[in-house]
Write a protein that holds these residues in place. Structure first.
Motif, PDB file in Angstrom:
ATOM      1  N   LEU A  69      -7.791 -48.343  46.791  1.00 44.13           N
ATOM      2  CA  LEU A  69      -8.198 -46.959  46.574  1.00 44.13           C
ATOM      3  C   LEU A  69      -7.089 -46.164  45.888  1.00 44.13           C
ATOM      4  N   PHE A  70      -5.839 -46.360  46.334  1.00 46.41           N
ATOM      5  CA  PHE A  70      -4.731 -45.627  45.713  1.00 46.41           C
ATOM      6  C   PHE A  70      -4.542 -46.062  44.264  1.00 46.41           C
ATOM      7  N   LEU A  71      -4.667 -47.350  43.983  1.00 48.06           N
ATOM      8  CA  LEU A  71      -4.580 -47.822  42.595  1.00 48.06           C
ATOM      9  C   LEU A  71      -5.658 -47.152  41.744  1.00 48.06           C
ATOM     10  N   LYS A  72      -6.886 -47.130  42.253  1.00 46.75           N
ATOM     11  CA  LYS A  72      -8.000 -46.527  41.526  1.00 46.75           C
ATOM     12  C   LYS A  72      -7.768 -45.041  41.303  1.00 46.75           C
ATOM     13  N   ASP A  73      -7.394 -44.321  42.362  1.00 49.19           N
ATOM     14  CA  ASP A  73      -7.166 -42.882  42.261  1.00 49.19           C
ATOM     15  C   ASP A  73      -5.998 -42.546  41.332  1.00 49.19           C
TER      16      ASP A  73
END
Length: 117
Positions: A69-73
């Motif tokens: 999720l952090f990579l995507k965000d």
């Protein structure tokens, strides 16, 4: 910015460790959240879209969802990510091309320093 020359007529495969090179090392565990290091977005912008990016990490599956999720965000694209790898050296073995192209390049960066462009 990148301390080596790349071939212009071939695609490339990039291997990045996660903690200490993309994210602050142990930020998720020490600070309760991940932090993107300086210059990462700019470096990613320099990597051609048709190159392959592989992220490696010793992080276990219990933090997979939060990590992805952090990579995507953060807008960090990748093609493959490997979790649960041993802590220690990452060794890339490849053959030299007959015309002399070296096909394995190592780039060690200082932990948590990010990239200066």
């Amino acid at each position: 910015m990148i301390p080596f020359e790349l071939s212009n007529n071939l695609k490339h495969t990039w291997f990045f460790d996660l903690d200490g090179t993309i994210f602050k090392h142990n930020g998720l565990f020490d600070d309760g959240q991940d932090t993107l290091l300086p210059g990462v977005v700019e470096l990613w912008d320099m990597i051609p879209r048709d190159d392959v990016i592989v992220i490696t990490t010793a992080r276990e599956d219990n933090v997979r969802d939060a990590t992805l999720l952090f990579l995507k965000d953060s807008g960090i694209r990748y093609d493959h990510i490997l979790f649960g790898l041993p802590i220690g050296e990452r060794i890339v073995v490849n053959d030299d091309k007959p015309e002399g192209l070296l096909t394995a390049i190592a780039w060690n960066v200082k932990r948590n320093q990010g990239y200066q462009l």
